[in-house]
Structure formats: structure tokens, C-alpha cells
Motif scaffolding. Structure first.
Motif, short mmCIF file in Angstrom:
data_model
loop_
_atom_site.label_atom_id
_atom_site.label_comp_id
_atom_site.label_asym_id
_atom_site.label_seq_id
_atom_site.Cartn_x
_atom_site.Cartn_y
_atom_site.Cartn_z
N UNK A 59 8.77 5.78 7.02
CA UNK A 59 8.33 7.11 7.43
C UNK A 59 8.68 8.16 6.37
N UNK A 60 9.91 8.13 5.89
CA UNK A 60 10.34 9.14 4.91
C UNK A 60 9.74 8.88 3.53
N UNK A 61 9.49 7.62 3.19
CA UNK A 61 8.82 7.34 1.93
C UNK A 61 7.43 7.97 1.91
N UNK A 62 6.80 8.07 3.07
CA UNK A 62 5.47 8.68 3.18
C UNK A 62 5.53 10.20 3.31
N UNK A 63 6.42 10.68 4.17
CA UNK A 63 6.41 12.09 4.56
C UNK A 63 7.33 12.98 3.73
N UNK A 64 8.31 12.39 3.06
CA UNK A 64 9.24 13.18 2.28
C UNK A 64 10.48 13.56 3.07
N UNK A 65 11.38 14.26 2.41
CA UNK A 65 12.73 14.50 2.95
C UNK A 65 12.83 15.73 3.85
N UNK A 113 0.78 -1.23 0.00
CA UNK A 113 0.00 0.00 0.00
C UNK A 113 0.81 1.27 0.00
N UNK A 114 2.09 1.19 0.31
CA UNK A 114 2.88 2.42 0.45
C UNK A 114 3.34 2.98 -0.90
N UNK A 115 3.87 2.13 -1.73
CA UNK A 115 4.48 2.62 -2.97
C UNK A 115 3.47 3.29 -3.89
N UNK A 116 2.24 2.82 -3.90
CA UNK A 116 1.23 3.33 -4.82
C UNK A 116 0.41 4.47 -4.24
N UNK A 117 0.70 4.88 -3.00
CA UNK A 117 -0.07 5.92 -2.34
C UNK A 117 0.24 7.30 -2.93
N UNK A 118 -0.78 8.15 -3.00
CA UNK A 118 -0.60 9.54 -3.43
C UNK A 118 0.04 10.31 -2.27
N UNK A 155 -2.33 9.10 7.72
CA UNK A 155 -3.43 10.07 7.75
C UNK A 155 -3.38 10.89 6.47
N UNK A 156 -4.35 10.64 5.59
CA UNK A 156 -4.45 11.33 4.31
C UNK A 156 -5.48 12.44 4.39
N UNK A 157 -5.45 13.30 3.41
CA UNK A 157 -6.40 14.41 3.41
C UNK A 157 -7.84 13.95 3.23
N UNK A 158 -8.05 12.75 2.67
CA UNK A 158 -9.41 12.29 2.40
C UNK A 158 -9.76 10.98 3.11
N UNK A 159 -8.80 10.35 3.81
CA UNK A 159 -9.09 9.10 4.52
C UNK A 159 -7.95 8.74 5.45
N UNK A 160 -8.18 7.73 6.27
CA UNK A 160 -7.14 7.16 7.12
C UNK A 160 -6.86 5.76 6.60
N UNK A 171 -1.47 0.54 6.54
CA UNK A 171 -0.52 -0.11 5.64
C UNK A 171 -0.70 -1.63 5.67
N UNK A 172 -0.37 -2.27 4.56
CA UNK A 172 -0.48 -3.71 4.45
C UNK A 172 0.72 -4.43 5.03
N UNK A 173 0.93 -5.65 4.59
CA UNK A 173 1.99 -6.50 5.11
C UNK A 173 3.26 -6.38 4.28
#
Length: 323
Positions: free
Chosen positions: A211-217, A173-178, A260-265, A268-270
Motif C-alpha cells: 500500500x505504501x509503496x503505491x501511495x507514498x508516505x 507490476x508494482x516496482x515499475x509503476x509510475x 487506480x491510475x490517472x489513465x487506467x485501472x 497487480x501481478x503475482x
């Protein structure tokens, strides 16, 4: 998931590749030679099995792991125990052992640094970079921001492609997330420590990568809350977002988290095994383009340095090095 469970997941990587000898890609077609430095991690065996048993026409069939230098830490007990066993195991896939990194470089086109000991990565990486061989450095890139910076600056000077990450960057679920919609995250990870490493440069780096893959540098600071069974790290980003990492040392552990996304919570998967990472490594070898920005890799190293300093100073907020 504990360390044993994580290691066992390598078995799934070979599914689809371990077929009869007649269906394997002919050796004459495998023109892209990979060398491995360090046989003290399960990744070295998993990657070699998937590549060297690849069937003709598959993604991996033009590559072959041909050569390995087994060391690797000579001081960390885990590495000392693993190296003889993994050296014997990798030879089953036709991999030649060499006595030096210099010899390995002469015989391959690409290099993977798989050594567990981040303290060795600077010296190992610089030898490869100066030979201008595209280089993947498995987590951690080093055991300090200073070493990581020297690796990246030398790579730039020599125009040598370098890529470093953890396989957990590609958890379900992480790699394909906006990522533009991510407002925060609470990540958890196993975080056993090793006396020779700053805490999160050892096993906890998996969670930092997530964490950084989600939040950025653009993380500005981090505060470490030290507990008996776990540490909690609170990071603040430049745009006002906040995210946490729970590093678990005792009790039930696993990889995962809430985003926590702007449109949903989103939960993450396995962990899905090493295949997504290996796909990106081989693509990187072919293109010379790292899928992870060098500045983000440096920010990860700076975060770990700052988190360790925060713990030593009783939990005060520590600023990251800003470039």
C-alpha cells in the motif's frame, strides 16, 4: 496464497544458482561476509542458498553468508518449532553458528535481522548499529512506531545504513509503476495474527508495504473496520487520496490488488519470489543507500499502530504520528 504456499515459493529463488560445485564462485573471491540474526524464517534459508550457491561472475558471487546467530524468538511457538530445523539446514551451506550477536558482528561485514519476532528487533538492531555494520531488517522493522523510530534515529546518529521492507513491495507490476499517476488502491493480503504483535505487524505487514509503496508516505489517518474473517483498513492521504487494505484471516487468501491510475485501472501481478528483494539488499550493502526512505518505513509503523488503536476503539479514525 496461504502461509504454506508462501513458504514454498522460496524454492524458486535458487534456480540458476544451484549448479555443480566446479562452477561455484571460489571462496577466495567472496570477500563480503554476511551474518544472519534469527533462524525462524524461511527467508534466512532462501537468502543463504541463493548467495552461497552463486556461480562465479553472478550478481551474488562476491558475497557469502558466513555466520548466524539462531535466535530468534524463544517464546513464539512457530519460531520454537523452526529454529532447530533451520539451524541444521543452514549449516549445509557452510554457515557457522555463534552464541551471541556480539560475536557475529566481529566476524562479518553486513548483517541481516531475520527474526520473526518484531519485539526483539530494537535490541538486536541497536547492537548492530552501534558497531556501524550496514543492516537489513526483514519485516517487520519492529512491533511499534516507538521502537522503529528509535532504530532509525540511532542509525542516523551512528551514520549506519539501515534498510527494512517486505518482499511484497516487489510484487509483479508494482516496482515499475509510475507512482505519480496513482490515485488510489485496493490491496489485499493474508493477515493471520500473533498474540504478541499488533495485528498488522505480523503477516499483514506485507499488504501495508504494498500500500505504501503505491501511495507514498504521507498518510494522515486510518480507520479499521473489524470483521469476522477479515479487517478492512481505510487510509486517507494528505492530498485527498484514499486507499484500502483488506487483511484476510479466514477463507481463500492471496497477495494482490487493484491500482487506480490517472489513465487506467491496473491489476497487480503475482508474488515473484525473494530474488527482487535480495537483489536490492545486496545493492544496499554495497552502496549504503536504502531503496526505501526511512520516513516511509516510519509511516508504515505509524499506520499499523494507528490501525490497531482504531480497532480497539471501535473503528474510529485515528491520526498517524506526523514528523
Amino acid at each position: 496464497m496461504n502461509r504454506k504456499g508462501f513458504m514454498l515459493s522460496l524454492a524458486g529463488l535458487g534456480v540458476g544458482y544451484s549448479l555443480s560445485a566446479t562452477s561455484l564462485a571460489p571462496e577466495s573471491k567472496r570477500s563480503k561476509r554476511i551474518g544472519i540474526i534469527g533462524l525462524d524464517t524461511t527467508h534466512a534459508i532462501a537468502f543463504t542458498k541463493a548467495i552461497n550457491e552463486a556461480v562465479a561472475g553472478s550478481t551474488y558471487s562476491n558475497f557469502r553468508v558466513t555466520t548466524a546467530f539462531p535466535y530468534g524468538s524463544r517464546t513464539i511457538p512457530l519460531s520454537i518449532d523452526r529454529i532447530p530445523k533451520f539451524t541444521q539446514e543452514i549449516q549445509k551451506y557452510g554457515v557457522k553458528m555463534v552464541e551471541s550477536i556480539a560475536q557475529l558482528i566481529r566476524e562479518v561485514d553486513y548483517v541481516m535481522v531475520e527474526t520473526n519476532d518484531g519485539n526483539l528487533h530494537l535490541e538486536q538492531a541497536l547492537t548492530v548499529i552501534r558497531a556501524r555494520k550496514p543492516l537489513f531488517i526483514d519485516k517487520p522493522i519492529a512491533n511499534s512506531y516507538a521502537d522503529a523510530l528509535q532504530i532509525m534515529e540511532t542509525a542516523k546518529a551512528y551514520q549506519c545504513p539501515v534498510f527494512s521492507t517486505s518482499s511484497l513491495r516487489y510484487i509483479g507490476g508494482l516496482a515499475d509503476m509510475d507512482k505519480s499517476k496513482v490515485r488510489g488502491a485496493d490491496i489485499y493480503t493474508p493477515a493471520t495474527t500473533e498474540p504478541s504483535h499488533k495485528d498488522l505487524f505480523w503477516y499483514g505487514i506485507h499488504g501495508v508495504e504494498m500500500l505504501f509503496a503505491l501511495m507514498g508516505k504521507d498518510c494522515l489517518s486510518v480507520q479499521t473496520i473489524n470483521g469476522a474473517d477479515a479487517d478492512v483498513y481505510v487510509g486517507s492521504w494528505a492530498d485527498g487520496r484514499v486507499a484500502t487494505l483488506r487483511g484476510i484471516r479466514k477463507g481463500k487468501d492471496d497477495f494482490g490488488g487493484t491500482v487506480f491510475l490517472s489513465d487506467k485501472i491496473f491489476t497487480l501481478g503475482k508474488f515473484v519470489g525473494y530474488a527482487p528483494l535480495l537483489d536490492r539488499i545486496l545493492s544496499f550493502f554495497e552502496t549504503g543507500i536504502s531503496p526505501v526512505d526511512a520516513e516511509e518505513t516510519l509511516a508504515i509503523a505509524s499506520f499499523i499502530d494507528a490501525a490497531y488503536a482504531s480497532k480497539l476503539q471501535g473503528g474510529v479514525s485515528i491520526k498517524l504520528v506526523q514528523r
